[in-house]
Motif scaffolding. Structure first.
Motif, mmCIF file in Angstrom:
data_model
loop_
_atom_site.group_PDB
_atom_site.id
_atom_site.type_symbol
_atom_site.label_atom_id
_atom_site.label_comp_id
_atom_site.label_asym_id
_atom_site.label_seq_id
_atom_site.Cartn_x
_atom_site.Cartn_y
_atom_site.Cartn_z
ATOM 1 N N LEU A 4 40.259 32.114 43.974
ATOM 2 C CA LEU A 4 39.398 33.221 44.364
ATOM 3 C C LEU A 4 39.245 33.281 45.877
ATOM 4 N N HIS A 5 39.291 34.488 46.399
ATOM 5 C CA HIS A 5 39.014 34.699 47.805
ATOM 6 C C HIS A 5 37.511 34.712 48.012
ATOM 7 N N PHE A 40 39.569 30.112 48.710
ATOM 8 C CA PHE A 40 40.129 30.209 50.063
ATOM 9 C C PHE A 40 39.385 31.312 50.789
ATOM 10 N N ASN A 41 39.162 31.092 52.085
ATOM 11 C CA ASN A 41 38.391 32.076 52.851
ATOM 12 C C ASN A 41 39.195 32.753 53.953
ATOM 13 N N ALA A 134 43.857 40.449 46.087
ATOM 14 C CA ALA A 134 44.242 40.086 44.722
ATOM 15 C C ALA A 134 45.645 39.490 44.685
ATOM 16 N N ALA A 135 46.551 40.029 45.496
ATOM 17 C CA ALA A 135 47.906 39.486 45.538
ATOM 18 C C ALA A 135 47.913 38.072 46.092
ATOM 19 N N CYS A 136 47.071 37.791 47.096
ATOM 20 C CA CYS A 136 46.968 36.425 47.628
ATOM 21 C C CYS A 136 46.414 35.473 46.565
ATOM 22 N N GLU A 137 45.425 35.924 45.815
ATOM 23 C CA GLU A 137 44.880 35.082 44.748
ATOM 24 C C GLU A 137 45.956 34.726 43.737
ATOM 25 N N GLN A 138 46.831 35.680 43.454
ATOM 26 C CA GLN A 138 47.883 35.454 42.455
ATOM 27 C C GLN A 138 49.020 34.593 42.982
ATOM 28 N N ARG A 141 48.874 32.482 48.510
ATOM 29 C CA ARG A 141 48.634 32.557 49.953
ATOM 30 C C ARG A 141 47.162 32.279 50.252
ATOM 31 N N ASN A 142 46.926 31.578 51.355
ATOM 32 C CA ASN A 142 45.559 31.293 51.775
ATOM 33 C C ASN A 142 45.126 32.123 52.977
ATOM 34 N N ARG A 143 46.004 32.967 53.471
ATOM 35 C CA ARG A 143 45.672 33.867 54.566
ATOM 36 C C ARG A 143 45.995 35.295 54.120
ATOM 37 N N VAL A 144 45.006 36.157 54.176
ATOM 38 C CA VAL A 144 45.155 37.528 53.689
ATOM 39 C C VAL A 144 45.676 38.412 54.815
ATOM 40 N N PRO A 145 46.787 39.114 54.606
ATOM 41 C CA PRO A 145 47.275 40.016 55.661
ATOM 42 C C PRO A 145 46.321 41.185 55.859
ATOM 43 N N SER A 146 46.170 41.616 57.089
ATOM 44 C CA SER A 146 45.351 42.793 57.378
ATOM 45 C C SER A 146 46.120 44.052 57.012
ATOM 46 N N VAL A 147 45.458 44.934 56.264
ATOM 47 C CA VAL A 147 45.988 46.267 56.005
ATOM 48 C C VAL A 147 45.158 47.211 56.873
ATOM 49 N N HIS A 148 45.755 47.700 57.943
ATOM 50 C CA HIS A 148 45.005 48.444 58.948
ATOM 51 C C HIS A 148 44.737 49.879 58.497
#
Length: 237
Positions: A4-5, A40-41, A134-138, A141-148
Motif C-alpha cells: 500500500l502507498h 511505501f511512502n 495503483a500500478a506501483c502497488e502492483q 515500485r517504491n517510488r511513484v512517477p509524477s504524472v504532471h
C-alpha cells in the motif's frame, strides 16, 4: 502480501492511521488485526506493517522494519506524451509506470483528440496519478512517477528541463534507432505525438528546442504503444 502507498512519515514502532485510499483497500481485502502489510511512502524503500485496529472506515497499523529496496530502472526515462483519446491514456499511465517511467507529461498537440482545461484537466491528472500509485502497488515500485498536469506542447517546450538527452520519436529520414540515439545518457526525455502524430511544424519546433529525431522502426505505432516500446528499449534492466 498487500502493498500500500502511504504518503506519510514512517518510522519503526509508529502507530498510524492509514490514509483514506489505503484504509479502503484494507477494508476491501477484509484484513483483520494482526494481518501483515507492506507500506511505501515514495521516499525510498518499503516498510513492514501490521494491522492493529479495524474501524468502520479507519484502519490503524504499527510500522515495522524498513527495507532499503528499490526497483527503479537503471536510467530515468521521462515521457512527454501527446494525449491519446478515450481510455488509452489511462492504459498508457498504468503500463508506463510498470515499465519504470520516471515521469509522465501529457501534452496537447495540433492533432490531439483529447482536450483538457481547468477543473476537467485537474480531475484527469488526479485520476492518472492514482492509476500510477495503483500500478506501483502492483508491480513493486517504491517510488511513484509524477504524472504532471496537461500542458500545450509549445508551453512545455518553452520550459523544458535542461538536463538529459532529448529524443523525438519520428519517422523522418535520418532518425537514429532509439537505443543508439539515447547512448549512455542516464536521463532521457522521449517526446511523441497522439493519434496522427505530431505535425511537421511541431516536430521542427521540438528539434529547435534541442530534441534529436529517433526511431522505433519502420512501423507506425499507436501513441500508447510507442510509449511502451520506448520504455521497453530504454528502461528495462
Amino acid at each position: 502480501m498487500p502493498r500500500l502507498h502511504c504518503p506519510l512519515p514512517l518510522a519503526p514502532g509508529a502507530q498510524i492511521d492509514l490514509p483514506t485510499e489505503a484504509a479502503r483497500h484494507v477494508q476491501v481485502l477484509r484484513l483483520q488485526p494482526g494481518a501483515a502489510l507492506t507500506l511505501f511512502n515514495g521516499a525510498g524503500g518499503e516498510w513492514d506493517a501490521t494491522v492493529t485496529r479495524m474501524g468502520r472506515s479507519d484502519v490503524q497499523v504499527e510500522v515495522g522494519a524498513h527495507h532499503a529496496i528499490e526497483r527503479e530502472a537503471a536510467r530515468a526515462v521521462h515521457l512527454i506524451v501527446g494525449m491519446p483519446a478515450n481510455e488509452r491514456m489511462d492504459w498508457l499511465v498504468e503500463k508506463a509506470t510498470e515499465l519504470g517511467a520516471a515521469s509522465i507529461q501529457p501534452v496537447a498537440t495540433a492533432r490531439s483528440v483529447l482536450r483538457l482545461e481547468g477543473e476537467r484537466a485537474a480531475k484527469r491528472q488526479t485520476r492518472w496519478q492514482a492509476i500510477a500509485v495503483a500500478a506501483c502497488e502492483q508491480c513493486g515500485r517504491n517510488r511513484v512517477p509524477s504524472v504532471h498536469a496537461p500542458l500545450a506542447l509549445a508551453d512545455w517546450l518553452r520550459g523544458a528541463p535542461g538536463q538529459g538527452r532529448r529524443l523525438l520519436l519520428s519517422l523522418r529520414p535520418g532518425s537514429q534507432p532509439l537505443r543508439q540515439a539515447a547512448g549512455d545518457a542516464q536521463a532521457v526525455w522521449v517526446l511523441h505525438g497522439p493519434e496522427g502524430g505530431l505535425t511537421a511544424q511541431e516536430e521542427d519546433t521540438a528539434l529547435a528546442a534541442g530534441f534529436a529525431p529517433a526511431s522505433l522502426g519502420a512501423r507506425v505505432l499507436r501513441a500508447e504503444t510507442a510509449s511502451v516500446a520506448a520504455l521497453s528499449m530504454l528502461g528495462l534492466d
